[in-house]
Design an enzyme around this catalytic site. Structure first.
Site, PDB file in Angstrom:
ATOM      1  N   MET A  41      -4.173  -4.877 -52.530  1.00 28.58           N
ATOM      2  CA  MET A  41      -3.106  -6.213 -52.555  1.00 28.58           C
ATOM      3  C   MET A  41      -2.440  -5.867 -51.326  1.00 28.58           C
ATOM      4  SD  MET A  41      -1.077  -5.526 -56.512  1.00 28.58           S
ATOM      5  CE  MET A  41      -0.492  -4.118 -56.101  1.00 28.58           C
ATOM      6  N   ASP A  42      -3.545  -5.595 -50.376  1.00 25.26           N
ATOM      7  CA  ASP A  42      -2.878  -5.648 -49.244  1.00 25.26           C
ATOM      8  C   ASP A  42      -1.794  -7.074 -48.609  1.00 25.26           C
ATOM      9  OD1 ASP A  42      -4.441  -4.350 -46.375  1.00 25.26           O
ATOM     10  OD2 ASP A  42      -2.410  -5.041 -46.993  1.00 25.26           O
ATOM     11  N   GLY A  43      -1.222  -7.466 -47.726  1.00 28.18           N
ATOM     12  CA  GLY A  43      -0.541  -8.119 -46.825  1.00 28.18           C
ATOM     13  C   GLY A  43       0.644  -8.566 -47.190  1.00 28.18           C
TER      14      GLY A  43
END
Lengths: 332, 313
Positions: A41-43
């Site tokens: 779950m990047d960003g």
């Protein structure tokens, strides 16, 4: 009157979207559906920066995205979802950010345990995967409580990787494997017994035992994984016993199955798809062992921006190559 | 691993998406713009032209006769950062041959030529370690004819390149489970490793009969033996201890900065499992025999635009 009309309209739209989504999933279900999807779950922070919000709001938006994606996955029929919530490397961030993330996790875990949450709606069993002893006590206690409360759920599984890295998971699995082999050989009386509980923190042993309990419970469910684990551990023990007969004082060699059954992630089958948002194309020490044959998708969307279309696209590609991948897996 | 091809708007891409082409192997880069290359028209022409290099230059080797190793540093690239260690999964030889109605052996031969070019480029541009996935433990299930050909190809290639490696300062190391290899190949490997062990310009690590999982398991066995022999306490086991026992301990830089996989597959396939924790992955649609200087420059360019945070800020 105006508000009522607005409320009715949004309800209608919501109903329409839900209906459309069910149609799409109905079509997708005609092909093979992935059993396990993993998400990095990047960003969140970039999303907050992009939308001129405080960093904490980015993570909250990320949590909303998580709930949406869980709903889509579970509706589609995906049984296992794993998410990379917090890496051991993330402890390097500013203490204030780490603390607020821990607080957010604790708050959201409490929310998830409410009656009307997605956990109860889909009968989701929760696992918190990682070196939980690295976490502060309040958040660790809330995780243990959540695992206990949802232990009886059998329909869906959510694995949340917290204080996790693959390297740490492998080191832990190796230590446990070695202790098992050592203690099994002790029965020959030639080597002194090793203290089973690690010097570090009993929580880890408990977590591991809990994972094994869940794996056994899962044997009533639909997955092969726990069956394989039990079989392989039975075979492993038989092999150890047989080797022990021949070489007193010699330790049997650690096998691949020994390491695998002692992984934190042994409670679930390997992922079928790995999705990392924000366009970065790296694994960041996530599920290195479990994703060796798994396709990686890297949509450019930031995690709070991920939507149904990304999931549908990933599943379509999975279905396109499923038979080829199954053939490859059988060769391994 | 597979690219996402719907025309979904690009958000937060790091570089301008490359132009689309009519080639069948084109990937609509709307979602993965900067993570792999798509074919440009020039590449399309190159792809459709039968690459006869392998067949015409049969037997020629890197640095042969008047050619020198040195390739000028490309203008498109910055001097920094360059990956110190590049790893490559050389995928696509079989498909390359099939597309040309050739036997798989022709594909592997062409692949060997592409590898020689890659070695030349890495040595020229200051990359310190190049690790290539030549043969996986999973590949033993392939037809015996193909496996035997590959083993003899490895032996022939090492034999023909030893003098070049010695001359150009390239050190060769081979990792993997040697127990299944033909004894003549094992002897050739030992000889080559011994003759080139002092070289320091570029280290070429060839993974033959290798599996990332088994690398970890054999490292664990070594560690377990040290614990049993009293050299190490159980509590002392940590990531560093395991890393020292992995087969990549033959190099100063065991963890690749950049992994390139050709032929469009988007997965790691049990290669360098532990070592890839923070590696930037780059997936190229080109089949391995067609992966040359242009494609490598694009991969390095993509690497130079990545923002590596290692979990921190």
């Amino acid at each position: 009157m105006h508000k009522d009309t607005g409320g009715i309209t949004s309800n209608l739209l919501g109903g329409l979207c839900s209906c459309l989504r069910r149609c799409i999933f109905g079509i997708l279900s005609m092909g093979p559906v992935p059993n396990h999807i993993a998400f990095i779950m990047d960003g969140n922070r970039r999303f907050a920066k992009k939308t001129n919000l405080a960093e904490g709001i980015g993570h909250k938006a990320g949590f909303s995205s998580l709930i949406s994606m869980l709903r889509y996955c579970y509706e589609l029929g995906v049984k296992y979802v794993t998410v990379y919530a917090f890496s051991i490397d993330n402890f390097k961030r500013k203490p204030k950010e780490v603390q607020s993330l821990m607080e957010l996790m604790r708050e959201k875990i409490e929310e998830l345990l409410q009656d009307e949450s997605i956990i109860n709606e889909y009968g989701v069993k929760l696992h918190f995967i990682g070196n939980l002893q690295l976490l502060a006590e309040p958040v660790r206690i809330s995780m243990e409580k959540a695992m206990k409360v949802t232990a009886h759920n059998k329909q869906r599984v959510l694995l949340v990787c917290v204080a996790y890295t693959s390297s740490d998971e492998i080191v832990h699995a190796v230590e446990e494997s070695f202790k098992e082999i050592w203690n099994a050989t002790v029965s020959n009386g030639t080597i002194g017994q090793l203290d089973r509980s690690p010097k570090r923190n009993g929580i880890r042993v408990n977590a591991q035992d809990s994972c094994e309990d869940y794996a056994r419970q899962d044997a009533d469910g639909s997955t092969d994984r726990s069956g394989k684990t039990e079989t392989s551990s039975c075979n492993g023990m038989v092999e150890i016993a047989e080797e022990g007969k021949h070489d007193q004082g010699e330790l049997p060699a650690i096998k691949l199955t020994d390491v695998e059954k002692n992984m934190y992630m042994a409670v679930a089958p390997d992922p079928d798809i790995l999705i990392r948002t924000s366009g970065e194309v790296r694994l960041s020490n996530f599920l290195l062992w479990q994703t060796s044959t798994c396709p990686l998708y890297s949509p450019a969307a930031l995690w709070p921006e991920i939507g149904l279309r990304h999931l549908v696209w990933a599943v379509l590609n999975f279905q396109r190559h499923h038979s080829y991948l199954e053939k490859k897996k059988k060769q391994f | 691993m597979f690219s996402l091809r719907l025309p979904i708007p690009i958000e937060n891409t790091l570089i301008t998406p490359p132009p689309k082409s009519n080639n069948n192997n084109t990937y609509n880069s709307s979602l993965c713009a900067h993570s792999y290359s798509s074919y440009s028209h020039s590449q399309t022409n190159r792809f459709l032209t039968v690459r006869n290099v392998a067949l015409q230059k049969n037997g020629n080797s890197v640095g042969d006769s008047k050619d020198t190793m040195m390739q000028p540093f490309p203008e498109e690239l910055n001097a920094e950062p360059l990956p110190r260690h590049v790893a490559v999964i050389m995928d696509g030889n079989g498909r390359w041959a099939k597309m040309r109605n050739l036997m798989p052996s022709a594909g592997h031969q062409a692949g060997a030529e592409a590898l020689k070019e890659m070695v030349r480029l890495c040595a020229s541009w200051g990359i310190k370690v190049l690790t290539v996935f030549a043969f996986s433990t999973d590949n033993w299930v392939r037809p015996k004819v193909e496996v035997d050909f590959l083993m003899s190809l490895f032996e022939k290639t090492i034999n023909s390149e030893i003098d070049v490696f010695i001359r150009e300062g390239i050190r060769i190391s081979v990792i993997g489970d040697a127990s299944k290899l033909p004894s003549s190949l094992i002897r050739m490997i030992k000889y080559a490793e011994e003759r080139t062990k002092e070289n320091s310009r570029l280290q070429l690590i060839v993974a033959v009969s290798y599996s990332g999982k088994y690398d970890v398991v054999q490292a664990c066995r070594s560690v377990a033996k040290k614990v049993k022999d009293g050299i190490l306490d159980l509590e002392e086991i940590n990531e560093g201890i395991i890393e020292q026992e992995l087969e990549t301990n033959c190099t100063e830089f065991p963890n690749p900065d950049l992994l390139i996989r050709t032929s469009g597959e988007l997965r790691v396939s049990n290669f360098l499992l532990w070592q890839l924790a923070y590696t930037e992955l780059y997936f190229d649609g080109a089949l391995w025999p067609d992966f040359g200087k242009e494609e490598f420059v694009e991969a390095l360019s993509s690497f130079q635009q990545r923002k590596r945070r290692f979990g921190g800020r």
